[in-house]
Design a protein around this motif. Structure first.
Motif, PDB file in Angstrom:
ATOM      1  N   GLY A 438       0.818  -1.219   0.000  1.00 29.00           N
ATOM      2  CA  GLY A 438       0.000   0.000   0.000  1.00 29.00           C
ATOM      3  C   GLY A 438       0.840   1.252   0.000  1.00 29.00           C
ATOM      4  N   GLY A 439       2.014   1.185   0.648  1.00 28.73           N
ATOM      5  CA  GLY A 439       2.868   2.371   0.699  1.00 28.73           C
ATOM      6  C   GLY A 439       3.659   2.566  -0.583  1.00 28.73           C
ATOM      7  N   ALA A 440       4.134   1.470  -1.150  1.00 30.09           N
ATOM      8  CA  ALA A 440       4.994   1.544  -2.338  1.00 30.09           C
ATOM      9  C   ALA A 440       4.208   1.112  -3.581  1.00 30.09           C
ATOM     10  CB  ALA A 440       6.202   0.645  -2.137  1.00 30.09           C
ATOM     11  N   PHE A 441       4.667   1.615  -4.760  1.00 26.83           N
ATOM     12  CA  PHE A 441       4.065   1.175  -6.022  1.00 26.83           C
ATOM     13  C   PHE A 441       4.364  -0.317  -6.189  1.00 26.83           C
ATOM     14  CE2 PHE A 441       4.610   0.139 -10.499  1.00 26.83           C
ATOM     15  CZ  PHE A 441       3.388   0.549 -11.012  1.00 26.83           C
ATOM     16  N   THR A 442       3.312  -1.125  -6.458  1.00 29.27           N
ATOM     17  CA  THR A 442       3.513  -2.582  -6.462  1.00 29.27           C
ATOM     18  C   THR A 442       2.971  -3.234  -7.726  1.00 29.27           C
ATOM     19  OG1 THR A 442       3.308  -2.564  -4.051  1.00 29.27           O
ATOM     20  CG2 THR A 442       3.158  -4.709  -5.122  1.00 29.27           C
ATOM     21  N   VAL A 443       3.793  -4.099  -8.307  1.00 27.83           N
ATOM     22  CA  VAL A 443       3.393  -4.939  -9.446  1.00 27.83           C
ATOM     23  C   VAL A 443       3.348  -6.378  -8.946  1.00 27.83           C
ATOM     24  CG1 VAL A 443       4.030  -5.733 -11.760  1.00 27.83           C
ATOM     25  CG2 VAL A 443       4.557  -3.382 -11.056  1.00 27.83           C
ATOM     26  N   LEU A 444       2.264  -7.072  -9.247  1.00 26.81           N
ATOM     27  CA  LEU A 444       2.132  -8.477  -8.847  1.00 26.81           C
ATOM     28  C   LEU A 444       2.096  -9.344 -10.107  1.00 26.81           C
ATOM     29  CD1 LEU A 444       1.468 -10.747  -6.737  1.00 26.81           C
ATOM     30  CD2 LEU A 444      -0.945 -10.206  -7.122  1.00 26.81           C
TER      31      LEU A 444
END
Ligand code: SF4
Ligand code: FES
Length: 583
Positions: A438-444
């Motif tokens: 939630g804090g960092a830009f994340t790719v899954l």
């Protein structure tokens, strides 16, 4: 090396081997039902009986051995100079008699029997039996039985080889099966109130030479002659057990063990045998998605790639680091490409190995036998391989440390972007991981829909183990390659291909999606319909063997990827003995 002659073929043997073992080693055809390399020898079916001659101890002249009676080759130890005939008149008469006896009460239900096409009784009936039956009485009818969670017994078809009984006594040590009754009323059974329910129970189906023991999971699903076999490696645990994936038209129908004496010998656990169902799960991710005004929306790969690259670049541009978490469910080749991709996006990227689940403790069969078959508590196939490859690219942290780095200061720490990979057979996100996101830009990059998909910025659908080739390193440190069995489902890609595509986008090179070249194919009989358009990718296409070579050339520490990987031998395909007729 001492040798014997079997039907005119010279066969070398090591002292102590039986005639049948020497025959099997050189492919000399002696029929056999009750013999199995992994079980004790009982010599009960009598189909392997043959004429044996041996040099006389006194004169050295070859003469009939043991008075000239037919001998069970599975039980008779080979000795120098023996001459064996399983194709002589006496042996052939015995083979016909045994086949006639076995077929007396055997139902003629090959058309509806799952074993049809891979049945020893069927094959030997054709090769060694009579063409007509002289039996005119009523056949004895035996019951069908539900033996346990995975196995049915169709007693009618049993030939009393007792392979299944010996397996539960000698390999699993559970002894659920026994022979009850006598004569033509003999049947296999379980003890009252005790089901055939051990971790290796499915192996009795492979052991049964006829269609008496049937796999509930495979029952009536596919005729075996439609199946294609692809060599694979246990994709669920750290065992590295060798498997065959049996599939047709893009669907897996069953998984069977592939013999490897250095790893799993002839067996696999039920966990590995039946654990492939998630490959065809309704919950498979079938489209990339991105977050738009706080909502997750499906999109094309191009848009998802652009978002992923821009999001990571923005974080790195703001002085933050990229964190790459490579799942231990992925291959060494994918770990390499993902690691290189992360380093290309951020030279100081943090590298981590994803969570390595464990359930219970390692177990051996029979219990307490250290040399027995081992089932592993570690439920990931390649934790060691992923760590080995990532370590060649930089320092590697474990998953707990990675989660700690993600959540630091609610995302205000040094990690500004995260690339997470999953590919587990079920939901794998932990509460700690969900809190940290939630804090960092994340790719899954993952295969199954889960709560994590709602917590990240970009989702890219990956490919299951059966849809890719690659290499796993097992708990014993053995690197074993496997092949792609089925095509990747629509709108998903192997993680290796996703890494290559993202590097293409990053470098401004044409990527396989956006810059595909359409080619019009002219008439080619049996190939693609005339005039059909075939789309060829112009960017780099993921090829596991090429990536192994690349790794070995790029990093001395990964030289083993060129020299120490075991590749599967091509599986032998049975050739039909009858002429195929075009209708
Ligand atoms: S059920 Fe199959 S393996 Fe067991 S004794 Fe009968 S034929 Fe042999
Ligand atoms: S295989 Fe020799 S008696 Fe059965």
């Amino acid at each position: 090396m001492p040798s014997i002659t079997i039907n005119g073929v010279r066969a070398e043997f090591t002292p102590g081997q039986t005639i049948l073992q020497a025959a099997n080693a050189v492919g000399a055809a002696i029929p056999q039902y009750c013999y199995h390399e992994g079980l004790s020898i009982v010599a009960s079916c009598r189909i392997c009986l043959a004429e044996v001659w041996a040099p006389s101890a006194k004169t050295g002249v070859v003469e009939p051995y043991m008075g000239g009676k037919l001998l069970p080759t599975c039980q008779t130890t080979a000795s120098e100079g023996m001459v064996v005939y399983s194709d002589g008149p006496k042996s052939v008469a015995n083979q016909k008699a045994v086949m006639e006896y076995l077929l007396i009460n055997h139902p003629l239900d090959c058309p509806v029997c799952d074993q049809s096409g891979e049945c020893f009784l069927q094959d030997y009936s054709y090769q060694y039996g009579r063409s007509v039956s002289r039996f005119e009485e009523q056949k004895v009818k035996q019951p069908k039985k539900d033996l346990g969670p995975h196995v049915y017994l169709y007693s009618d078809r049993c030939i009393m080889c007792t392979r299944c009984v010996r397996f539960t006594r000698e390999v699993t040590g559970t002894a659920e099966l026994f022979v009850q009754g006598r004569g033509n009323k003999e049947e296999i059974d379980v003890f009252p109130g005790i089901a055939l329910d051990n971790e290796l129970s499915g192996n009795v189906v492979d052991l049964c030479p006829v269609g008496a023991l049937l796999d509930k999971d495979f029952l009536f699903t596919e005729r075996v002659w439609f199946l294609r076999e692809t060599p694979g490696i246990d994709p669920l645990t750290a065992s590295g057990d060798n498997i065959e994936i049996h599939h047709n038209e893009g669907r897996i129908h069953r998984v069977k063990p592939r013999t490897n004496m250095a790893v799993n010998r002839w067996w696999i656990t039920d966990e590995v045998r039946y654990g492939w169902k998630f490959v065809h799960s309704e919950a498979r991710l079938r489209s990339p998605s991105r977050r738009q005004y706080g909502t997750r929306v499906s999109c094309e790969f191009e848009r998802a790639y652009d978002d992923a690259v821009a999001g990571v670049a923005a974080a790195v541009g703001a002085g933050k680091r990229l964190l790459l978490v490579v799942s231990p469910m992925l291959t060494c080749e994918e770990a390499w490409l993902l690691g290189r991709m992360a380093k290309a996006m951020d030279a100081g990227a943090l590298l981590a190995v994803g969570p390595v689940p464990t359930v219970g403790e390692d177990r051996t069969f029979p219990p307490g036998d250290p040399a027995g078959f081992k089932a592993y508590a570690e439920k990931a196939p390649n934790a060691r391989g992923v760590r080995r490859v990532l370590s060649a690219l930089g320092e590697v942290i474990d998953f707990d440390a990675a989660v700690g780095a993600m959540g630091r200061d609610g995302g205000r720490g040094e990690v500004g972007a995260i690339i997470l990979t999953g590919n587990y057979p079920s939901e794998w996100g932990t509460a700690a991981l969900e809190r940290a996101l939630g804090g960092a830009f994340t790719v899954l990059i993952d295969t199954l829909e889960s709560g994590l998909c709602e917590r990240v910025d970009v989702v890219l659908p990956g490919a299951s183990f059966a849809e890719k080739a690659g290499t796993f390193e097992n708990a014993r440190g053995m690197l074993q390659a496997f092949e792609q069995a089925i095509p990747v489902i629509e709108m998903a890609k192997t993680e290796g291909q996703i890494a290559l595509d993202l590097m293409s986008v990053l470098e401004g090179r044409p990527d396989p999606v956006r810059d595909a070249a359409a080619v019009v194919v002219q008439t080619t009989v049996g190939q693609v319909a005339a005039g059909a358009q075939v789309t060829l990718a112009r960017g780099r296409v993921f090829n596991a063997a090429d990536v192994r070579g690349e790794m070995a050339r790029a990093k001395e520490a990964l030289g083993v990827m060129a020299t120490g990987v075991t590749t599967p031998a091509p599986l032998a395909r049975q050739v039909a003995e009858m002429e195929m007729v075009e209708l």
